[in-house]
Every structure is written in C-alpha cells, then in structure tokens.
Design a protein around this motif. Structure first.
Motif, PDB file in Angstrom:
ATOM      1  N   THR A 190       0.830  -1.204   0.000  1.00 45.80           N
ATOM      2  CA  THR A 190       0.000   0.000   0.000  1.00 45.80           C
ATOM      3  C   THR A 190       0.870   1.260   0.000  1.00 45.80           C
ATOM      4  O   THR A 190       0.509   2.257  -0.631  1.00 45.80           O
ATOM      5  N   GLU A 191       2.021   1.211   0.682  1.00 49.24           N
ATOM      6  CA  GLU A 191       2.940   2.363   0.664  1.00 49.24           C
ATOM      7  C   GLU A 191       3.506   2.582  -0.736  1.00 49.24           C
ATOM      8  O   GLU A 191       3.626   3.718  -1.190  1.00 49.24           O
ATOM      9  N   LEU A 192       3.854   1.495  -1.425  1.00 47.09           N
ATOM     10  CA  LEU A 192       4.359   1.601  -2.793  1.00 47.09           C
ATOM     11  C   LEU A 192       3.288   2.231  -3.692  1.00 47.09           C
ATOM     12  O   LEU A 192       3.585   3.128  -4.484  1.00 47.09           O
ATOM     13  N   CYS A 193       2.052   1.793  -3.548  1.00 55.96           N
ATOM     14  CA  CYS A 193       0.953   2.362  -4.345  1.00 55.96           C
ATOM     15  C   CYS A 193       0.781   3.848  -4.048  1.00 55.96           C
ATOM     16  O   CYS A 193       0.558   4.649  -4.960  1.00 55.96           O
ATOM     17  N   GLY A 194       0.935   4.224  -2.781  1.00 60.35           N
ATOM     18  CA  GLY A 194       0.849   5.638  -2.415  1.00 60.35           C
ATOM     19  C   GLY A 194       1.932   6.464  -3.096  1.00 60.35           C
ATOM     20  O   GLY A 194       1.683   7.584  -3.566  1.00 60.35           O
ATOM     21  N   GLU A 195       3.143   5.910  -3.168  1.00 54.64           N
ATOM     22  CA  GLU A 195       4.241   6.611  -3.843  1.00 54.64           C
ATOM     23  C   GLU A 195       3.951   6.760  -5.339  1.00 54.64           C
ATOM     24  O   GLU A 195       4.262   7.795  -5.941  1.00 54.64           O
ATOM     25  N   ILE A 196       3.366   5.723  -5.937  1.00 51.91           N
ATOM     26  CA  ILE A 196       3.033   5.787  -7.359  1.00 51.91           C
ATOM     27  C   ILE A 196       1.978   6.864  -7.600  1.00 51.91           C
ATOM     28  O   ILE A 196       2.086   7.656  -8.543  1.00 51.91           O
ATOM     29  N   VAL A 197       0.960   6.917  -6.734  1.00 51.92           N
ATOM     30  CA  VAL A 197      -0.092   7.930  -6.878  1.00 51.92           C
ATOM     31  C   VAL A 197       0.514   9.334  -6.765  1.00 51.92           C
ATOM     32  O   VAL A 197       0.190  10.224  -7.561  1.00 51.92           O
ATOM     33  N   LYS A 198       1.428   9.533  -5.809  1.00 51.57           N
ATOM     34  CA  LYS A 198       2.103  10.838  -5.690  1.00 51.57           C
ATOM     35  C   LYS A 198       2.851  11.162  -6.976  1.00 51.57           C
ATOM     36  O   LYS A 198       2.810  12.291  -7.465  1.00 51.57           O
ATOM     37  N   ALA A 199       3.556  10.174  -7.512  1.00 52.82           N
ATOM     38  CA  ALA A 199       4.325  10.387  -8.748  1.00 52.82           C
ATOM     39  C   ALA A 199       3.400  10.689  -9.924  1.00 52.82           C
ATOM     40  O   ALA A 199       3.779  11.445 -10.824  1.00 52.82           O
ATOM     41  N   LEU A 200       2.196  10.131  -9.915  1.00 52.20           N
ATOM     42  CA  LEU A 200       1.236  10.388 -10.994  1.00 52.20           C
ATOM     43  C   LEU A 200       0.796  11.856 -11.040  1.00 52.20           C
ATOM     44  O   LEU A 200       0.403  12.352 -12.086  1.00 52.20           O
ATOM     45  N   HIS A 201       0.875  12.530  -9.920  1.00 53.94           N
ATOM     46  CA  HIS A 201       0.533  13.959  -9.896  1.00 53.94           C
ATOM     47  C   HIS A 201       1.589  14.778 -10.639  1.00 53.94           C
ATOM     48  O   HIS A 201       1.281  15.844 -11.160  1.00 53.94           O
TER      49      HIS A 201
ATOM     50  N   PHE B 280      10.840   5.000 -15.816  1.00 50.78           N
ATOM     51  CA  PHE B 280      10.677   5.225 -14.386  1.00 50.78           C
ATOM     52  C   PHE B 280       9.824   4.131 -13.760  1.00 50.78           C
ATOM     53  O   PHE B 280       8.783   3.770 -14.290  1.00 50.78           O
ATOM     54  N   GLU B 281      10.302   3.625 -12.643  1.00 50.30           N
ATOM     55  CA  GLU B 281       9.510   2.700 -11.843  1.00 50.30           C
ATOM     56  C   GLU B 281       9.962   2.853 -10.399  1.00 50.30           C
ATOM     57  O   GLU B 281      11.046   3.360 -10.128  1.00 50.30           O
ATOM     58  N   ILE B 282       9.128   2.442  -9.489  1.00 51.44           N
ATOM     59  CA  ILE B 282       9.464   2.492  -8.071  1.00 51.44           C
ATOM     60  C   ILE B 282       9.658   1.056  -7.608  1.00 51.44           C
ATOM     61  O   ILE B 282       8.819   0.194  -7.880  1.00 51.44           O
ATOM     62  N   LYS B 283      10.793   0.806  -6.925  1.00 52.60           N
ATOM     63  CA  LYS B 283      11.116  -0.552  -6.489  1.00 52.60           C
ATOM     64  C   LYS B 283      11.324  -0.581  -4.981  1.00 52.60           C
ATOM     65  O   LYS B 283      11.858   0.363  -4.409  1.00 52.60           O
ATOM     66  N   ARG B 284      10.947  -1.673  -4.375  1.00 56.88           N
ATOM     67  CA  ARG B 284      11.184  -1.923  -2.955  1.00 56.88           C
ATOM     68  C   ARG B 284      11.392  -3.412  -2.743  1.00 56.88           C
ATOM     69  O   ARG B 284      10.750  -4.236  -3.400  1.00 56.88           O
ATOM     70  N   VAL B 285      12.256  -3.753  -1.807  1.00 54.29           N
ATOM     71  CA  VAL B 285      12.419  -5.140  -1.394  1.00 54.29           C
ATOM     72  C   VAL B 285      11.792  -5.248  -0.012  1.00 54.29           C
ATOM     73  O   VAL B 285      12.049  -4.426   0.865  1.00 54.29           O
ATOM     74  N   THR B 286      10.944  -6.242   0.173  1.00 56.01           N
ATOM     75  CA  THR B 286      10.221  -6.383   1.430  1.00 56.01           C
ATOM     76  C   THR B 286      10.082  -7.859   1.788  1.00 56.01           C
ATOM     77  O   THR B 286      10.566  -8.726   1.076  1.00 56.01           O
ATOM     78  N   GLY B 287       9.386  -8.116   2.871  1.00 52.48           N
ATOM     79  CA  GLY B 287       9.146  -9.501   3.295  1.00 52.48           C
ATOM     80  C   GLY B 287      10.230 -10.005   4.223  1.00 52.48           C
ATOM     81  O   GLY B 287      11.069  -9.257   4.717  1.00 52.48           O
ATOM     82  N   ASN B 288      10.221 -11.277   4.426  1.00 52.40           N
ATOM     83  CA  ASN B 288      11.185 -11.963   5.285  1.00 52.40           C
ATOM     84  C   ASN B 288      12.557 -11.937   4.614  1.00 52.40           C
ATOM     85  O   ASN B 288      12.660 -12.261   3.436  1.00 52.40           O
ATOM     86  N   PRO B 289      13.634 -11.579   5.344  1.00 46.56           N
ATOM     87  CA  PRO B 289      14.967 -11.562   4.734  1.00 46.56           C
ATOM     88  C   PRO B 289      15.372 -12.918   4.135  1.00 46.56           C
ATOM     89  O   PRO B 289      16.178 -12.966   3.208  1.00 46.56           O
ATOM     90  N   GLU B 290      14.807 -13.994   4.650  1.00 45.53           N
ATOM     91  CA  GLU B 290      15.114 -15.323   4.108  1.00 45.53           C
ATOM     92  C   GLU B 290      14.394 -15.576   2.785  1.00 45.53           C
ATOM     93  O   GLU B 290      14.807 -16.408   1.995  1.00 45.53           O
TER      94      GLU B 290
END
Length: 168
Positions: A34-45, A56-66
C-alpha cells in the motif's frame, strides 16, 4: 491479483506481523504494497504523461529476509486525471540473499563510515539520488564516495562493488 501474487502478499503480511497467523491478514494488502501504491499515486501527480513513465519505476524489497520479495510499480496516466490512472505492481520472489557483512568489508577494504553506509544502500538497489536523500548529502558526493569505493575494491561498476563486498 493472480494466485502467485496472492501467495507472495500473504508471505509479506506474515513478515510484517512478526510471523503471526497468515489467516489474520487474509484479504488485507501488505503495508509495503500500500505504501508503494501511495508513492506511485504521488508520482502520478507529477508524471502526467505516459512518456514520463517509460524509464521510471518504483522498487522496494520487502518480506522476510530469508524469502525477500521485490515490489516494482509504475503508473499509467489517463488524460482524465489521476482518478482515472492505473497502477501496475509486480511482486517477484528473489533468490535467497547472501548475507551482507559490511563490517567485515569495511575492515578489508578500509572503507570510511560514510562509504560503508553508501555500500549498504547500494546493496538495496538504491539510486544515487535515493542514497543522497537518505544520507542527507548531494548526489555529487555520493558519486565521489562510489568512485572511492570502486578504487578501494578494485571494481569498475556498482555491481562490481557488490560482488567484491559480498565475496569479502
């Protein structure tokens, strides 16, 4: 959302909630998503034309480190405005990551504290601009740090730096 994306979202939810029951978060999008989607919406403005999203794309790594999950998202603007735009997000399971030991690398390559911090952000896949913002320095200073790190690790690329660091 397809079945594989749903499973990855469930894994992320479990990681975000300290390994709790996956049923507790059934149907709820993970916070990272949901945070990634929020960043995309901000960028859409700001990025209001389709051409603005070609490189352009927004990337994040998340989840369990394993079992890390790569989130990649971009916007599809609409002439009718942001409310009609579409968001595209992909979830990709990454291979098990080798543990990054920057303390060991700092000693081996005689990195400064700031260079060590830059390496940690490089390992996350961050851009020079993202690193500069996080460390509250200029992009030019980040470039200088990367040049010094390349010299110390005998690498010629950002990826080469990480190869040297992960193999140290």
């Amino acid at each position: 959302m397809n079945r594989q994306a749903s499973e990855l979202a469930k894994q992320i939810n479990i990681a975000e909630h300290g390994g709790g029951s996956p049923r507790a978060a059934h149907g709820v999008l993970p916070t990272a998503l949901t945070e990634l989607c929020g960043e995309i919406v901000k960028a859409l403005h700001v990025r209001t034309e389709a051409k603005d999203w070609e490189q352009f794309e927004i990337k994040r790594v998340t989840g369990n480190p394993e079992q890390p999950v790569l989130l990649r998202g971009f916007g599809l603007p609409d002439r009718g405005g942001v409310q009609f735009a579409r968001l595209v997000v992909t979830l990709e399971e990454l291979g098990r990551r080798q543990q990054l030991n920057t303390d060991q690398a700092k000693e081996k390559f005689q990195l400064t504290n700031r260079e060590q911090a830059v390496v940690e952000h490089l390992a996350k896949g961050w851009t020079n601009k993202e690193i500069a913002n996080a460390l509250q320095i200029t992009e030019q200073t980040v470039k200088e740090h990367i040049k010094h790190i390349m010299r110390k690790t005998n690498a010629t690329t950002r990826t080469g730096i990480l190869v040297q660091i992960f193999n140290s």
